[in-house]
Design a protein around this motif. Structure first.
Motif, PDB file in Angstrom:
ATOM      1  N   ARG A  14       0.826  -1.203   0.000  1.00 31.43           N
ATOM      2  CA  ARG A  14       0.000   0.000   0.000  1.00 31.43           C
ATOM      3  C   ARG A  14       0.862   1.256   0.000  1.00 31.43           C
ATOM      4  O   ARG A  14       0.562   2.236  -0.694  1.00 31.43           O
ATOM      5  N   SER A  15       1.949   1.252   0.779  1.00 29.50           N
ATOM      6  CA  SER A  15       2.842   2.406   0.810  1.00 29.50           C
ATOM      7  C   SER A  15       3.514   2.631  -0.546  1.00 29.50           C
ATOM      8  O   SER A  15       3.669   3.757  -1.002  1.00 29.50           O
ATOM      9  N   TYR A  70       2.580   2.043 -14.678  1.00 28.70           N
ATOM     10  CA  TYR A  70       3.417   2.100 -13.477  1.00 28.70           C
ATOM     11  C   TYR A  70       2.553   1.960 -12.224  1.00 28.70           C
ATOM     12  O   TYR A  70       2.870   1.205 -11.299  1.00 28.70           O
ATOM     13  N   ALA A  71       1.410   2.681 -12.207  1.00 32.47           N
ATOM     14  CA  ALA A  71       0.500   2.590 -11.064  1.00 32.47           C
ATOM     15  C   ALA A  71      -0.242   1.255 -11.060  1.00 32.47           C
ATOM     16  O   ALA A  71      -0.486   0.673 -10.000  1.00 32.47           O
ATOM     17  N   LYS A  72      -0.587   0.759 -12.271  1.00 32.23           N
ATOM     18  CA  LYS A  72      -1.322  -0.494 -12.355  1.00 32.23           C
ATOM     19  C   LYS A  72      -0.528  -1.655 -11.756  1.00 32.23           C
ATOM     20  O   LYS A  72      -1.077  -2.520 -11.066  1.00 32.23           O
ATOM     21  N   ASP A  73       0.778  -1.657 -11.994  1.00 32.45           N
ATOM     22  CA  ASP A  73       1.630  -2.705 -11.411  1.00 32.45           C
ATOM     23  C   ASP A  73       1.533  -2.684  -9.891  1.00 32.45           C
ATOM     24  O   ASP A  73       1.434  -3.743  -9.245  1.00 32.45           O
ATOM     25  N   ALA A  74       1.577  -1.482  -9.317  1.00 28.59           N
ATOM     26  CA  ALA A  74       1.505  -1.367  -7.858  1.00 28.59           C
ATOM     27  C   ALA A  74       0.121  -1.730  -7.344  1.00 28.59           C
ATOM     28  O   ALA A  74      -0.022  -2.390  -6.307  1.00 28.59           O
ATOM     29  N   ILE A  75      -0.931  -1.288  -8.061  1.00 30.22           N
ATOM     30  CA  ILE A  75      -2.300  -1.625  -7.650  1.00 30.22           C
ATOM     31  C   ILE A  75      -2.520  -3.134  -7.732  1.00 30.22           C
ATOM     32  O   ILE A  75      -3.120  -3.744  -6.841  1.00 30.22           O
ATOM     33  N   SER A  76      -2.034  -3.746  -8.820  1.00 29.86           N
ATOM     34  CA  SER A  76      -2.174  -5.185  -8.995  1.00 29.86           C
ATOM     35  C   SER A  76      -1.432  -5.951  -7.903  1.00 29.86           C
ATOM     36  O   SER A  76      -1.953  -6.918  -7.334  1.00 29.86           O
ATOM     37  N   ASP A  77      -0.224  -5.503  -7.595  1.00 26.63           N
ATOM     38  CA  ASP A  77       0.560  -6.159  -6.548  1.00 26.63           C
ATOM     39  C   ASP A  77      -0.156  -6.058  -5.206  1.00 26.63           C
ATOM     40  O   ASP A  77      -0.263  -7.048  -4.468  1.00 26.63           O
ATOM     41  N   HIS A  78      -0.676  -4.862  -4.893  1.00 29.56           N
ATOM     42  CA  HIS A  78      -1.413  -4.665  -3.648  1.00 29.56           C
ATOM     43  C   HIS A  78      -2.680  -5.520  -3.639  1.00 29.56           C
ATOM     44  O   HIS A  78      -3.030  -6.135  -2.612  1.00 29.56           O
ATOM     45  N   LEU A  79      -3.372  -5.595  -4.781  1.00 36.46           N
ATOM     46  CA  LEU A  79      -4.598  -6.382  -4.877  1.00 36.46           C
ATOM     47  C   LEU A  79      -4.338  -7.855  -4.602  1.00 36.46           C
ATOM     48  O   LEU A  79      -5.050  -8.493  -3.812  1.00 36.46           O
TER      49      LEU A  79
END
Length: 626
Positions: free
Chosen positions: A218-219, A247-256
């Protein structure tokens, strides 16, 4: 009433500013140790509330037994009036008072205050971190950790003290009541407790690990999104909207994915809990009915035990939610602890004294600094600058010019050697007093997302509005400032400039920065490409003011446009972290060395940039080595 409870905890109470511990329990105690007694009051009020709740169920059992035993219903109230009045007082008076006090302690005393206390102390500690701490992370992620850690620490502490103790007292009271009715009724409760303990033993460690992983993800997500927004101009200029989305999608997907894995474990936890509490209800009710059929207990006992079993069943789902929330919050706290409980890289000496500057002499003595790389950049450099002397730093990109500024401002500590100002070792004076004596104007000017007046006043907090306007006029900024208006309707000096001053042009930001330094009026002045963002006409106008500003001060100036510093008292030519030439403009041209070569290669008055592959690349940052 509200105010009294709200004042039990002072979130801004002055305490020693020390590094937070890196052990989880010690980290919690670091923040709430000073207000433990308020949590103690919550614990006591929670115990009282739990006992009252259990007492209500015993009242139901008593009423059933009274009714069953009554031979004359008309005399029921006459026979049991006092007991019923007592029950009514408990339900209508004592219970509301107990729960109200409990709520006041949590909502008014702890919730907001403890959260603010943690955030305030963490922010104070983080503000004093070295420049490299912020250069090595996203500003948004650091801020998110401070916000989330405060909220999660407060919530998990309340849940641990309040909810779990409430449940423990509830269970123990139920066990005592069951035992008093018939010792065999305790068996289902004990089996439920053992089963619950096994579930906690199995699921909780997994939930803790997953909570830390989810919090880190999340961070990272927050940092990436904030980075895109903070640099939105660059995103749009290079038409990189799609890449920023990815770039954001990778982080959102990882968090998801990490959150989904955590939620699977939570669902399994809840499923086991429902099975276990179902067994509790069936076992307790069936056992109490059998005991009644054997004449061992009364109908009232069936009502009490079945009611309490159903209540514990209902509470079990709440317990699961509380435990899940606790360890999710503990994971967030642990992630914040790892990120924020880092030692300060640059600290004041124990006996540090304020710097006093009478003349402004600067001396670098056998300085060595490599940004922690072990070699390269500044090697055994010595340089003396006389009081009031105007010195220009010249050299190719990567020569070490800005590094000399970094270490003078003590953004980093030297690896060896020392720097003196008027004979005082800057590592032995306070950082605030050192930087208060140095005015700095850089090419990449950063303004606060505040009003124009607040940004200029940053140079001298006690300045009057007349002082601010006078400084703005000297910096040739007044004329455009009076025409400013922001989206909130603020005008002129009260208009907000946007994050990092994005609502202003580069030249406008630079002139406000110059006004800020003019107002500061420090005895040592550093100009790092101070007029690079200005057009020729404005630069010519401001140049006169800069010369006035330099009067009586020790000045170090960096400029790629050599003509802007050619009139300095001395020019220091650097190459690969060494001083290779030292003299006036005319002397260096006559010597025909590196400076003369750079002068000859100017195009339009600018020094052509040239980086050799062997030169070290300084760490990223606004003041990193060029």
């Amino acid at each position: 009433m509200f105010s009294w409870f709200e004042k039990l905890i002072d979130p801004f109470k002055t305490v020693p500013l020390t590094r937070p511990p890196q052990k989880l329990l010690a980290f919690y105690w670091h923040y709430i140790g000073g207000v433990w007694w308020v949590f103690g009051l919550v614990l006591i009020s929670g115990v009282v509330a739990a006992l009252i709740e259990v007492a209500l169920f015993t009242f139901v059992g008593q009423i059933v037994d009274f009714a069953k035993a009554a031979e004359n219903p008309a005399a029921f109230f006459h026979d049991h009036g006092r007991t019923l009045i007592f029950m009514a007082i408990v339900a209508l008076v004592i219970r509301p008072i107990a729960f109200t006090i409990h709520s006041l302690l949590i909502n008014q005393s702890i919730n907001a205050n403890t959260q603010a206390l943690v955030r305030w102390r963490q922010h104070r500690y983080t503000l004093r971190q070295s420049l490299s701490f912020f250069q090595n992370d996203f500003a948004g992620r650091i801020a998110n950790r401070i916000m989330q850690t405060g909220q999660s620490l407060r919530q998990s502490a309340i849940d641990l003290v309040d909810a779990l103790w409430y449940v423990a007292i509830y269970w123990l009271s139920a066990a005592v009541i069951f035992f008093d009715l018939d010792a065999r009724l305790v068996i289902p409760l004990l089996l439920w407790l053992v089963g619950f303990g096994v579930m906690v033993w199995y699921f909780v460690p997994r939930l803790i690990r997953m909570a830390v992983t989810v919090s880190e993800a999340r961070s990272t997500l927050m940092g990436r999104v904030t980075d895109s927004y903070a640099n939105i101009l660059t995103v749009k200029l290079f038409a990189h909207t799609a890449s920023e989305e990815a770039y954001a999608k990778d982080a959102i997907s990882d968090h998801l994915h990490k959150l989904q894995a955590q939620l699977r474990v939570i669902t399994l936890f809840e499923m086991c809990q429902w099975v276990l509490t179902g067994l509790l209800i069936a076992g307790t009710t069936g056992l109490s009915l059998w005991l009644w059929s054997e004449g061992a207990v009364t109908l009232g006992a069936i009502a009490v035990t079945t009611g309490l079993a159903i209540r514990i069943n209902n509470m079990s789902s709440w317990i699961m939610w509380v435990i899940t929330t606790i360890f999710e919050n503990v994971g967030t706290v642990e992630e914040g602890m790892r990120a924020l409980s880092k030692p300060w890289n640059v600290v004041d000496a124990p006996d540090a004294k304020p710097l006093t500057v009478d003349k402004g002499a600067i001396s670098y003595e056998h300085v060595q600094f490599h940004y922690g790389r072990g070699k390269g950049l500044i090697e055994d450099l010595s340089l003396r600058i006389k009081p009031g002397e105007k010195v220009g730093l010249v050299g190719r990109s990567g020569a070490g010019k800005s590094t000399l500024i970094n270490i003078l401002l003590r953004f980093h500590d030297l690896e060896s050697g020392r720097i003196l100002i008027d004979g005082q070792d800057i590592s032995k004076v306070t950082q605030d007093s050192l930087r208060a004596k140095i005015g700095l104007v850089t090419q990449d000017t950063s303004l606060m997302h505040r009003s124009v007046a607040d940004n200029i006043r940053y140079g001298r907090p006690d300045a009057t509005m007349d002082d601010i306007v006078a400084a703005a006029k000297k910096a040739h900024a007044h004329d455009f400032i009076v025409d400013l208006q922001d989206s909130h309707g603020n005008k002129g000096y009260e208009a907000e400039v946007g994050e990092r001053g994005v609502k202003l042009s580069g030249g406008q930001r630079q002139r406000i920065a110059i006004a800020r330094v003019l107002l500061k009026d420090a005895p040592i002045l550093i100009l790092d490409e101070a007029t690079a963002a200005l057009d020729s006409e404005v630069e010519a106008a401001i140049q006169d003011q800069l010369y006035n500003l330099m009067e009586g001060k020790t000045v170090i100036a960096i400029a790629h446009r050599l003509s802007t510093i050619s009139a300095m008292d001395r020019l220091i030519v650097m190459d690969k972290g060494h001083i290779v030439e030292d003299g006036t403009h005319k002397e260096l041209l006559r010597d025909g060395g590196l400076y003369a070569s750079l002068w000859a290669r100017q195009s339009g008055g600018f020094l052509l940039e040239e980086r050799e592959s062997a030169e070290p690349i300084a760490e990223p940052g606004r003041y990193a080595a060029e």
